[in-house]
Design a protein around this motif. Structure first.
Motif, short mmCIF file in Angstrom:
data_model
loop_
_atom_site.label_atom_id
_atom_site.label_comp_id
_atom_site.label_asym_id
_atom_site.label_seq_id
_atom_site.Cartn_x
_atom_site.Cartn_y
_atom_site.Cartn_z
N PHE A 1 -47.92 48.08 45.00
CA PHE A 1 -47.02 46.93 45.07
C PHE A 1 -45.90 47.09 46.09
O PHE A 1 -45.29 46.10 46.51
N LEU A 2 -45.62 48.32 46.49
CA LEU A 2 -44.49 48.58 47.37
C LEU A 2 -44.92 49.37 48.60
O LEU A 2 -45.87 50.16 48.55
N SER B 1 -40.19 47.47 50.79
CA SER B 1 -40.58 46.06 50.66
C SER B 1 -41.70 45.93 49.64
O SER B 1 -42.47 46.86 49.40
N TYR B 2 -41.78 44.74 49.06
CA TYR B 2 -42.96 44.39 48.30
C TYR B 2 -44.12 44.24 49.28
O TYR B 2 -43.92 43.89 50.45
N ASN B 3 -45.33 44.50 48.82
CA ASN B 3 -46.50 44.29 49.69
C ASN B 3 -46.75 42.80 49.84
O ASN B 3 -46.49 42.02 48.92
N THR C 1 -43.64 38.81 52.95
CA THR C 1 -42.96 39.51 51.89
C THR C 1 -41.52 39.78 52.29
O THR C 1 -41.15 39.60 53.46
N MET D 1 -39.43 38.49 44.57
CA MET D 1 -40.78 38.93 44.93
C MET D 1 -41.72 37.73 45.08
O MET D 1 -42.58 37.72 45.94
#
Length: 243
Positions: free
Chosen positions: A152-153, A172-174, A182, A239
């Motif tokens: 996820f990151l 960052s979030y993916n 994102t 997110m």
């Protein structure tokens, strides 16, 4: 002139200017004429490896910096970039478009993944504050380092080798597969005055028309500031903006 020589020449010129050195100073160090240095920099003359190594040592950057990303084609990669269905969200040769709001303007940058994967890690280069869409080296700074991607990151850790105190970290979030966009947080140092700083960034798998971006897209939301005031932590809550 070959594309390889042109790309290496751009890097020589960029790092020379980052060191505030004249072509004459570089020429004197490698025992070449100034005209030869200019030919190296515009790619009209191929440079041998020994001379390139001398230049790398003089400019205080690793020799590998002149080799990384030489197979990267900006136009081709921007057209062919798609989110992967496999193990990694990103892959070798991917280009990521990065946007942040700084000093009352939207700053455009790019990250290029330049090396093969080792597990969930890859080498990465950040070309910060691009002045040109066609030439990555028409930028303010180049940072190099690594990217580590999880489910996820994704994390980036990079340094400006022309000014080693300038380390930056990105979390960052993916990107979501439906949009390829994102948000994340970038942390580093501000030169004048010298102080730690953090900011919000937008990362995209495709270029974004800056005219379509609002300052609010790159600013912390009211909810995020509420978290900061309440918990004394800068948290990124949005997110779902990428979905």
């Amino acid at each position: 002139m070959s594309k390889l020589s042109v790309e290496i020449g751009k890097k020589i010129k960029f790092y020379r200017k980052q060191r505030n050195l004249s072509a004459g100073e570089l020429a004197s160090h490698i025992y070449k004429g100034v005209s030869t240095v200019y030919k190296y920099e515009n790619g009209s003359v191929a440079i041998d490896l020994d001379t390139l190594n001398e230049i790398a040592v003089f400019l205080k950057v690793p020799l590998s910096f002149f080799m990384d990303g030489l197979g990267y084609d900006m136009e081709q990669n921007s057209e062919e970039n798609v989110l992967l269905e496999g193990e990694h969200v990103f892959e070798k040769g991917d280009v990521l478009f990065l946007y942040n709001y700084s000093f009352h303007k939207i700053v455009k940058s790019r990250i290029v993944l330049t090396s093969d994967w080792e597990g969930n890690c890859a080498a990465a280069s950040l070309y910060y504050n691009l002045k040109s869409e066609e030439d990555l080296y028409e930028c303010s700074r180049v940072y190099t380092g690594n990217m580590t991607s999880y489910d996820f990151l994704t994390y980036f850790s990079m340094v400006n080798h022309c000014s080693p105190t300038e380390l930056i970290h990105i979390c960052s979030y993916n990107p979501w597969k439906c949009t390829g966009k994102t948000w994340g947080i970038i942390s580093g140092v501000l030169e004048h005055p010298l102080m730690p700083v953090s900011g919000k960034i937008l990362i995209s798998k495709e270029g974004v028309d800056v005219r379509s971006l609002e300052v609010e897209d790159l600013s912390f939301s009211k909810e995020e500031w509420k978290h900061f005031r309440g918990d004394n932590m800068l948290c990124l809550d949005n997110m779902m903006q990428g979905s």
